[in-house]
Design a protein around this motif. Structure first.
Motif: not given
Length: 545
Positions: A370-392
């Motif tokens: 659940c935490a991983a999916d929430e993080l990925s959803a936020i990263a998709a909303d904000y479209d930030i390179v570093m945040l996408r790396a954290i989520a990945a």
């Protein structure tokens, strides 16, 4: 007025123009209060602020307010009321701050005519709305304040309002728009078109906005600009602590941990001197993070406690510390508590990776997913390179736990590419460990060993002792015959037994003395000895040399 007093005022004005803050403060302070005009009182207050005398700043600015009232200059009196309110709010004196904001608004209304101060009076509401999640309302107030600043050519108001609006856009996932406004706010600051205090406020606010948006390169660029601005004013105390704190965070990301510790410690001292306890708490938290990553858990705990004492939430660091100490229940309870209190998406992204790691450690696969999916959803909303790396990275971690190494590898390789591009060695090494485990699960032991050995080298260079111990165990190097010592620890023990000093060992192994000291401490703990002599005796007795 005596000639001496007039001379002090003129010299004080000259020192103020040259940003010689201590001299300006001393010269203007020597003059009798009744001899200083309202504008000179503002210069004296500003000088006090810049040398870290917040108490004197508030006292003199209040006198400036009354002096402008005596001159029947209601707009300038209202402006003083605005600055008093903002700084009292920062110090936690909400009731007094509210009183000054109310007085400023009343003075603007009494003035009747259109003026720049109408825009200033919108900013307290915008800042409060920004803090309480009312982002659309905050943006509306900031937009009107920007228009007011433009209409009256008030550079201070325009810079303040632009950077507040930029922050509201970032909060609303309009990241690129917000960052562009932050850049625009900085144009007037770097062109020296903005007053000294507002320059420092906007510098720190813009850098904080870049950090919140995970824009490392922008944060570094503006931090370098802030550093130059501070260095041009050798007597400056205000803002220098925040500047050092921003630098410490970037140093930690780049892997310069020893320098980050020193910078964070200097930041704490400067923030305390400038009575900015919230910023001092942040600097202490940064120290705790580096200590934790190095395995100095006692120092980390002390830093987290001090950060909390200054009002800075010591999370997720404290939860990860408890996990490292083996207290999984405490780690899970504390991270759940702080996550439950946190609503804002970008703030949650700071907590979700730790929550995932701890959930996996306690066997709660559902919570981790659940935490991983929430993080990925936020990263998709904000479209930030570093945040996408954290989520990945987090997705890869969870996929591994779910025994899906092929899916994990796709995410992890994308994350590693970003970490390497951002020159973030610790994050790169952590991702390499997960890639190695995924390759091992797929039967590719050669690649697994390559990844794990590279991670070992990186952790060793950084001095990341807890990670180093874990990864060396994964490589399969620690055996019962070596009494739990890793190959590197065994190598250090043999050099200790040969009579080498830590400096000698560091030179021979091409590592830092700090890393050698950590190895020696770990050797003492594993062998249950308390001195180099005892360790040497143990090595010979058990045929380790």
């Amino acid at each position: 007025m005596s000639l001496a007093m007039a001379g002090d005022i003129e010299l004080g004005r000259a020192a103020f123009a040259q940003r010689a803050w201590s001299e300006a403060y001393e010269r203007l302070s020597h003059a009798d209060a009744d001899a200083l005009a309202a504008d000179d009182l503002v210069s004296l207050a500003t000088s006090a602020y810049m040398v870290g005398r917040m108490d004197i700043f508030l006292e003199i600015l209040e006198r400036s307010h009354h002096a402008y009232l005596d001159e029947d200059d209601l707009p300038q009196a209202a402006r003083c009321a605005f600055y008093l309110g903002v700084n009292l709010a920062i110090l936690g004196e909400g009731a007094r701050a509210s009183g000054w904001f109310g007085r400023g608004q009343r003075l603007v209304e009494r003035h009747g005519a259109d003026c720049a101060e109408q825009g200033y009076m919108l900013l307290p509401a915008a800042m409060q709305q920004l803090m309480t999640g009312q982002y659309a309302d905050a943006e509306s107030n900031a937009v009107v304040a920007v228009e007011c600043g433009e209409r009256f050519g008030d550079r201070d108001l325009l810079a303040l309002a632009l950077h507040i609006r930029g922050q509201t856009l970032i909060k609303q996932a309009r990241t690129e728009e917000g960052l562009i406004l932050l850049d625009e706010a900085m144009l007037a600051v770097t062109a020296d078109e903005v007053s000294p205090i507002i320059s420092g406020v906007v510098y720190c606010g813009v850098i904080a906005g870049c950090e919140e948006a995970y824009d490392v390169r922008r944060a570094q660029e503006w931090t370098e600009a802030l550093t130059r601005w501070c260095e041009e004013q050798p007597e400056l105390v205000a803002f220098t602590g925040r500047c050092l704190s921003h630098r410490a965070g970037l140093m930690q990301l780049r892997g310069a941990w020893a320098e980050a510790l020193e910078e964070a410690d200097r930041a704490r001292e400067r923030c305390e001197q400038g009575m900015n306890l919230a910023a001092a708490g942040l600097a202490l938290y940064q120290q705790g993070e580096v200590h934790r990553l190095q395995g100095d858990f006692a120092a980390a705990e002390a830093a987290y406690r001090d950060a909390n004492r200054y009002g800075h939430e010591p999370q997720p660091g404290l939860s990860l510390l408890r996990l490292g100490q083996g207290d999984e229940e405490a780690a899970a309870s504390s991270i759940r508590r702080v996550l439950g209190e946190t609503i804002e998406p970008l703030l949650r992204t700071r907590l979700l990776p730790a929550h995932t790691e701890i959930a996996l450690a306690v066997g709660d696969a559902t919570a981790a997913r659940c935490a991983a999916d929430e993080l990925s959803a936020i990263a998709a909303d904000y479209d930030i390179v570093m945040l996408r790396a954290i989520a990945a990275n987090v997705q890869g971690m969870v996929a591994l736990a779910e025994e899906d190494p092929s899916t994990a590898l796709v995410s992890l390789r994308a994350a590693r590419a970003t970490w390497q591009e951002l020159d973030a060695p610790y994050e790169t090494a952590r991702t390499r460990v997960l890639i190695g485990l995924a390759c091992r699960a797929l039967g590719d032991e050669d690649t697994a060993v390559l990844e794990l050995e590279e991670a070992t080298t990186m952790f060793e260079h950084l001095g990341a002792l807890p990670d180093l111990i874990r990864v060396e165990a994964l490589v399969g190097r620690a055996t019962a015959d070596t009494h739990g010592l890793t190959p590197r620890e065994l190598e250090v023990l043999r050099l200790v037994a040969a009579g080498k000093t830590n400096r000698d060992i560091a030179a021979e192994l091409v590592v830092s003395e700090h890393t050698v000291a950590r190895h020696v401490q770990n050797i003492f703990a594993k062998l249950r000895v308390s001195s180099r002599t005892a360790a040497t005796a143990f090595a010979f007795e058990h045929h380790l040399v």
